[in-house]
Design an enzyme around this catalytic site. Structure first.
Site, PDB file in Angstrom:
ATOM      1  N   GLY A 188      10.892  -3.532   4.713  1.00 11.84           N
ATOM      2  CA  GLY A 188      10.665  -2.696   5.997  1.00 11.84           C
ATOM      3  C   GLY A 188      11.117  -1.132   5.070  1.00 11.84           C
ATOM      4  O   GLY A 188      11.949  -0.389   4.830  1.00 11.84           O
ATOM      5  N   LYS A 233       0.920  -1.459  -0.298  1.00 11.85           N
ATOM      6  CA  LYS A 233       0.285   0.110   0.152  1.00 11.85           C
ATOM      7  C   LYS A 233       0.579   1.104   0.002  1.00 11.85           C
ATOM      8  O   LYS A 233       1.607   1.122   0.347  1.00 11.85           O
ATOM      9  CB  LYS A 233      -0.662  -0.168   0.939  1.00 11.85           C
ATOM     10  CG  LYS A 233      -0.074  -0.455   2.634  1.00 11.85           C
ATOM     11  CD  LYS A 233       0.350   1.145   3.139  1.00 11.85           C
ATOM     12  CE  LYS A 233       1.675   1.071   3.647  1.00 11.85           C
ATOM     13  NZ  LYS A 233       2.073   1.492   4.721  1.00 11.85           N
ATOM     14  N   ASP A 240      -2.417  -0.519   7.148  1.00  6.76           N
ATOM     15  CA  ASP A 240      -1.937  -1.204   6.293  1.00  6.76           C
ATOM     16  C   ASP A 240      -2.648  -3.158   5.840  1.00  6.76           C
ATOM     17  O   ASP A 240      -2.583  -3.311   4.716  1.00  6.76           O
ATOM     18  CB  ASP A 240      -0.427  -1.960   7.331  1.00  6.76           C
ATOM     19  CG  ASP A 240       0.321  -0.353   7.131  1.00  6.76           C
ATOM     20  OD1 ASP A 240      -0.368   0.686   6.964  1.00  6.76           O
ATOM     21  OD2 ASP A 240       0.840  -0.500   7.599  1.00  6.76           O
ATOM     22  N   GLU A 256       0.313  -7.828  12.393  1.00  3.26           N
ATOM     23  CA  GLU A 256       1.083  -6.663  12.791  1.00  3.26           C
ATOM     24  C   GLU A 256       1.331  -6.623  13.954  1.00  3.26           C
ATOM     25  O   GLU A 256       2.430  -5.659  14.040  1.00  3.26           O
ATOM     26  CB  GLU A 256      -0.168  -5.973  12.141  1.00  3.26           C
ATOM     27  CG  GLU A 256       0.200  -5.922  10.337  1.00  3.26           C
ATOM     28  CD  GLU A 256       1.131  -4.901   9.824  1.00  3.26           C
ATOM     29  OE1 GLU A 256       2.647  -5.121   9.563  1.00  3.26           O
ATOM     30  OE2 GLU A 256       1.499  -3.942   9.690  1.00  3.26           O
ATOM     31  N   LEU A 298       5.952   0.223   2.268  1.00  2.94           N
ATOM     32  CA  LEU A 298       4.982  -0.255   1.610  1.00  2.94           C
ATOM     33  C   LEU A 298       4.314  -0.826   1.807  1.00  2.94           C
ATOM     34  O   LEU A 298       3.569  -1.629   1.717  1.00  2.94           O
ATOM     35  CB  LEU A 298       5.831  -0.278  -0.016  1.00  2.94           C
ATOM     36  CG  LEU A 298       6.506   0.566  -1.117  1.00  2.94           C
ATOM     37  CD1 LEU A 298       6.483   0.302  -1.920  1.00  2.94           C
ATOM     38  CD2 LEU A 298       5.316   1.787  -1.019  1.00  2.94           C
ATOM     39  N   SER A 335       7.946 -12.067  -2.143  1.00  3.42           N
ATOM     40  CA  SER A 335       7.295 -10.525  -2.123  1.00  3.42           C
ATOM     41  C   SER A 335       7.741  -9.430  -3.353  1.00  3.42           C
ATOM     42  O   SER A 335       9.010  -9.975  -4.123  1.00  3.42           O
ATOM     43  CB  SER A 335       7.163  -9.820  -0.884  1.00  3.42           C
ATOM     44  OG  SER A 335       6.202  -8.226  -0.998  1.00  3.42           O
ATOM     45  N   SER A 361       5.164  -5.675   5.685  1.00  5.86           N
ATOM     46  CA  SER A 361       4.084  -6.558   7.122  1.00  5.86           C
ATOM     47  C   SER A 361       3.182  -7.077   6.984  1.00  5.86           C
ATOM     48  O   SER A 361       2.830  -8.410   7.325  1.00  5.86           O
ATOM     49  CB  SER A 361       4.920  -5.724   8.005  1.00  5.86           C
ATOM     50  OG  SER A 361       4.371  -4.873   8.079  1.00  5.86           O
TER      51      SER A 361
HETATM   52  N1  LIG Z   1       8.764 -10.812   1.861  1.00  4.22           N
HETATM   53  C1  LIG Z   1       9.316 -11.281   3.049  1.00  4.22           C
HETATM   54  N2  LIG Z   1       9.808 -11.936   3.728  1.00  4.22           N
HETATM   55  C2  LIG Z   1       9.911 -12.009   5.465  1.00  4.22           C
HETATM   56  N3  LIG Z   1       9.621 -11.238   6.408  1.00  4.22           N
HETATM   57  C3  LIG Z   1       8.832 -10.115   5.633  1.00  4.22           C
HETATM   58  C4  LIG Z   1       8.839  -9.954   4.478  1.00  4.22           C
HETATM   59  N4  LIG Z   1       7.746  -9.098   4.432  1.00  4.22           N
HETATM   60  C5  LIG Z   1       7.920  -8.567   5.538  1.00  4.22           C
HETATM   61  N5  LIG Z   1       7.971  -9.200   6.475  1.00  4.22           N
HETATM   62  C6  LIG Z   1       8.443  -8.971   7.442  1.00  4.22           C
HETATM   63  O1  LIG Z   1       8.358  -7.204   7.727  1.00  4.22           O
HETATM   64  C7  LIG Z   1       9.063  -6.972   8.537  1.00  4.22           C
HETATM   65  C8  LIG Z   1       9.257  -4.996   8.261  1.00  4.22           C
HETATM   66  O2  LIG Z   1       8.362  -4.843   7.937  1.00  4.22           O
HETATM   67  P1  LIG Z   1       8.199  -3.129   8.480  1.00  4.22           P
HETATM   68  O3  LIG Z   1       6.958  -2.808   9.307  1.00  4.22           O
HETATM   69  O4  LIG Z   1       9.543  -2.558   9.447  1.00  4.22           O
HETATM   70  O5  LIG Z   1       7.841  -2.315   7.456  1.00  4.22           O
HETATM   71  P2  LIG Z   1       7.573  -2.500   6.082  1.00  4.22           P
HETATM   72  O6  LIG Z   1       6.010  -3.196   6.498  1.00  4.22           O
HETATM   73  O7  LIG Z   1       7.665  -2.984   5.034  1.00  4.22           O
HETATM   74  O8  LIG Z   1       6.536  -0.974   5.859  1.00  4.22           O
HETATM   75  P3  LIG Z   1       5.989  -0.007   6.700  1.00  4.22           P
HETATM   76  O9  LIG Z   1       5.111  -0.470   8.161  1.00  4.22           O
HETATM   77  O10 LIG Z   1       6.326   1.657   7.005  1.00  4.22           O
HETATM   78  O11 LIG Z   1       4.599   0.008   5.876  1.00  4.22           O
HETATM   79  C9  LIG Z   1       9.880  -7.163   8.455  1.00  4.22           C
HETATM   80  O12 LIG Z   1      12.016  -6.865   9.584  1.00  4.22           O
HETATM   81  C10 LIG Z   1      10.025  -9.247   8.556  1.00  4.22           C
HETATM   82  O13 LIG Z   1       9.298  -9.654   8.936  1.00  4.22           O
HETATM   83  C1  LIG Z   2       3.085   4.286  10.855  1.00  9.90           C
HETATM   84  C2  LIG Z   2       2.022   3.638  10.664  1.00  9.90           C
HETATM   85  O1  LIG Z   2       0.736   4.837  10.668  1.00  9.90           O
HETATM   86  C3  LIG Z   2       2.310   3.019   9.146  1.00  9.90           C
HETATM   87  C4  LIG Z   2       3.207   2.295   8.453  1.00  9.90           C
HETATM   88  O2  LIG Z   2       3.042   2.298   7.393  1.00  9.90           O
HETATM   89  C5  LIG Z   2       1.134   2.791  11.760  1.00  9.90           C
HETATM   90  C6  LIG Z   2       0.524   1.815  11.635  1.00  9.90           C
HETATM   91  O3  LIG Z   2      -0.721   2.763  11.396  1.00  9.90           O
HETATM   92  O4  LIG Z   2       0.371   0.970  11.915  1.00  9.90           O
HETATM   93 MG   LIG Z   3       4.435  -2.230   8.659  1.00  6.18          MG
END
Ligand SMILES: Nc1ncnc2c1ncn2[C@@H]1O[C@H](COP(=O)(O)OP(=O)(O)OP(=O)(O)O)[C@@H](O)[C@H]1O
Ligand SMILES: C[C@@](O)(CCO)CC(=O)[O-]
Ligand SMILES: [Mg+2]
Length: 352
Positions: free
Chosen positions: A141, A10, A204, A193, A144, A136, A147
């Site tokens: 991280g 997203k 998210d 999450e 986008l 993916s 997680s």
């Molecule tokens: N394809 C994947 N393979 C393994 N682990 C993953 C994968 N995608 C996400 N993860 C898990 O999600 C964590 C990253 O989540 P994080 O919330 O920090 O970043 P994001 O979701 O990309 O960004 P945001 O929450 O800001 O949208 C990783 O450390 C891992 O634990």
């Molecule tokens: C930073 C945040 O607002 C968005 C992360 O993609 C955290 C959340 O809403 O859970």
């Molecule tokens: Mg995340």
């Protein structure tokens, strides 16, 4: 038997972080997905292993199902229809199973995803041998929603084995969940999450589960129908960050300056609501499109200013902002910030 499920990442158009503190946010799913394949061994395989393969980061894990059961069976798993939070004590028990896997220090940040996997898997399916492979299109991280896409696609694969869940409508060759099952899916994904993020708003996982564009506040989603073309550029600063730490940082700042931060969150709430109104209102002609695009750009800029107030911008984000400003384009960070991705509005009628 093998099942494959996928869920999208997203962009947050307005309202990240403030949404954790009760403000409205607007988010849209993007066409980059995480996919999870789940395969049970045949009876003749005589296999007692639960395997997890994170292909994107080249990590493989395997546990004896007997060992997992010994650690977690006191919880009464499975309880698939009752989305349940993983207690701190249970996280500690699962962490022991993860520590035994000796994740290299450079990849230790991924451990929370493995804990989320073991919680969702055992809670929904119990103690069965299987091989689960995660791949993916999303950067991990980077803001986008990797997680959430991971939690939603994993949960979808797990729930698809329940008799109570019906998968019917065919969408581009994929089966979809019905409305009431989407709610169950979303609630379980939120529990995943929580393990990865600490204190997520649920934005998210909700946009990944329901798709399209949504307005979201205090756990409640409203679907938005856009009445204007929304063209956005996503720039990945490639500076890695951790959403959990950034969310915790904003909460600490809020404790230090409750009144000031409350005003910041209120301002973000107004920005998100106005932005949703702009997107939804009719666009009868080019003149009104230009006017709406101008408003959208201004709201994006204002939201970025408030994200700076929250302390979640970063030098790499500021560099992208300065660069796009040279072309009179409005940008803001998207997701948790601290690096990660930046969103730029590339309006249709902007000719400069
Ligand atoms: N394809 C994947 N393979 C393994 N682990 C993953 C994968 N995608 C996400 N993860 C898990 O999600 C964590 C990253 O989540 P994080 O919330 O920090 O970043 P994001 O979701 O990309 O960004 P945001 O929450 O800001 O949208 C990783 O450390 C891992 O634990
Ligand atoms: C930073 C945040 O607002 C968005 C992360 O993609 C955290 C959340 O809403 O859970
Ligand atoms: Mg995340």
């Amino acid at each position: 038997m093998e099942v494959k499920a996928r869920a999208p990442g997203k962009i947050i158009i307005a309202g990240e972080h403030a949404v954790v503190h009760g403000s409205t946010a607007v988010a849209a799913c993007i066409d980059l997905c995480t996919s999870v394949s789940l395969r049970f061994p045949s009876d003749s395989d005589n296999n007692d292993t639960l395997k997890l393969h994170f292909k994107d980061v080249a990590l493989e894990f395997s546990w004896s199902v007997g060992k997992v059961k010994e650690t977690l069976s006191h919880l009464g798993s499975p309880f698939p229809s009752t989305p349940t939070s993983c207690s701190v004590e249970t996280i500690k028990c699962i962490a022991v199973l993860v520590e035994e896997q000796n994740i290299p220090e450079a990849k230790i940040g991924l451990a929370s995803g493995v804990i989320a996997f073991l919680w969702l898997y055992t809670s929904i399916l119990g103690f069965k041998p299987a091989t689960v492979v995660v791949t993916s299109d999303l950067p991990i991280g980077a803001g986008l929603g990797s997680s959430a896409a991971f939690c939603v696609s994993l949960t979808a694969a797990l729930l698809s084995f329940l008799d109570s869940v019906s998968l019917d409508t065919n969408h581009q060759g994929w089966l979809t969940f019905g409305e009431s099952d989407l709610d169950l899916l979303n609630k379980w994904a939120f529990e995943g999450e929580k393990i990865i993020h600490g204190k997520p708003s649920g934005l998210d996982n909700t946009v990944s589960t329901y798709g399209n564009i949504i307005k979201f506040r205090s756990g409640k989603l409203t679907r938005i129908k856009s009445n204007m073309p929304l063209k956005m550029l996503i720039t990945n600063t490639k500076v890695s960050r951790n959403t959990k730490a950034l969310v915790a940082g904003v909460s600490e700042r809020t404790l230090r300056h409750p009144d000031a931060m409350s005003s910041v969150f209120n301002a973000v709430d107004s920005i998100s609501k106005e932005l949703a109104t702009v997107i939804e209102s009719p666009t009868p002609d080019d003149l009104s499109l230009t006017e709406k695009e101008g408003k959208l750009e201004e709201l994006i800029e204002m939201n970025q200013g408030l994200l700076q107030c929250m302390g979640v911008s970063h030098a790499s984000i500021e560099t992208v902002l300065r660069t796009t400003l040279k072309y009179k384009l409005a940008s803001k960070l998207t997701g948790a910030g601290g690096g990660g991705c930046v969103l730029t509005v590339t309006a249709n009628t902007n000719s400069s």
